[in-house]
Write an enzyme that holds these catalytic residues in place. Sequence first.
Site, PDB file in Angstrom:
ATOM      1  CG  HIS A  41      -1.925  -1.041   1.295  1.00  9.77           C
ATOM      2  ND1 HIS A  41      -1.865  -2.061   2.210  1.00  9.77           N
ATOM      3  CD2 HIS A  41      -3.048  -1.256   0.571  1.00  9.77           C
ATOM      4  CE1 HIS A  41      -2.909  -2.852   2.045  1.00  9.77           C
ATOM      5  NE2 HIS A  41      -3.639  -2.396   1.054  1.00  9.77           N
ATOM      6  CD  GLN A  65     -14.352  -5.173  -1.744  1.00  8.84           C
ATOM      7  OE1 GLN A  65     -14.637  -4.033  -2.122  1.00  8.84           O
ATOM      8  NE2 GLN A  65     -13.101  -5.623  -1.765  1.00  8.84           N
ATOM      9  CB  SER A 190      -1.978 -10.024   0.051  1.00  8.91           C
ATOM     10  OG  SER A 190      -3.340 -10.166   0.402  1.00  8.91           O
TER      11      SER A 190
END
Length: 283
Positions: A41, A65, A190
């Site tokens: 990020h 989502q 991740s």
Amino acid sequence: MSRTPIVARTLPALRRALDTLRARKATVALVPTMGALHEGHLSLVRQAKRRASKVVVSIFVNPTQFAPNEDFGSYPRTWKADLAKLAAENVDLVWGPDAKTMYPPGFASKILTEGPALAGLEDRFRPHFFGGVTTVVGKLFTQVRPDIAIFGEKDFQQLRVVTQMARDLDLGVKVIGIATSRERDGLARSSRNVYLSDEERRAAPALYRSLKETAGRLRDGDKIKAALAGGAKLITAAGFELDYLEARHAETLAPIRSVADGPVRLLVAARIGTTRLIDNIAV
């Protein structure tokens, strides 16, 4: 020296903050995130700072989502640590709405896309996903009204879907994809990597290694079917349960018959233990 970013939690506060940022006709970059920020990020934030004079980072774990059987409730939330990391990067504004702000009572609209959103990749295994992504990203684009928006290439189908949506709906945002940030052993960074056990973490880089080997075989002239079969064998041998390993056109995500039909992107999704990982590379 780092500075504390402005933090907006309501739409009126966001609008006031944006008016201040734009007072000198500044260009604004948006980096949408779901928090639990890691080096990947932060690399997007740094790319945003190179491309615009002001940087806005959104932090919102988007419930629409996630399917009922997915990890919305347990998804890592690290608000204070995230703010400290963004302050160290001299981010100008953090947009951190809650679910009621994004989806107030009576909310009844959704952005649905076709094209790359129906490529038979993530949408085949998570049919709910892109309706949630496009709706929340569409809202973020209209709320922040950025000049550019920065997304990582790790979620490659998402990048193609969001790019298509912004273009089709004339949202006035240039969507920019940034190369996947990786650990030293090649594992794509991740937020879900924290779910991996020590043993799973040692095995996880096999996903990237299989992509590189498959890409190499394709560049050396192997047929797509044979190269993908070899890559799938490597992935399952490492302990993964494979959802898909596909060679697709890098722009449309349409299936291809040969490398000559490219540009080509290899995309993979697989589970190890309880964790589902995705990755992709160019051929």
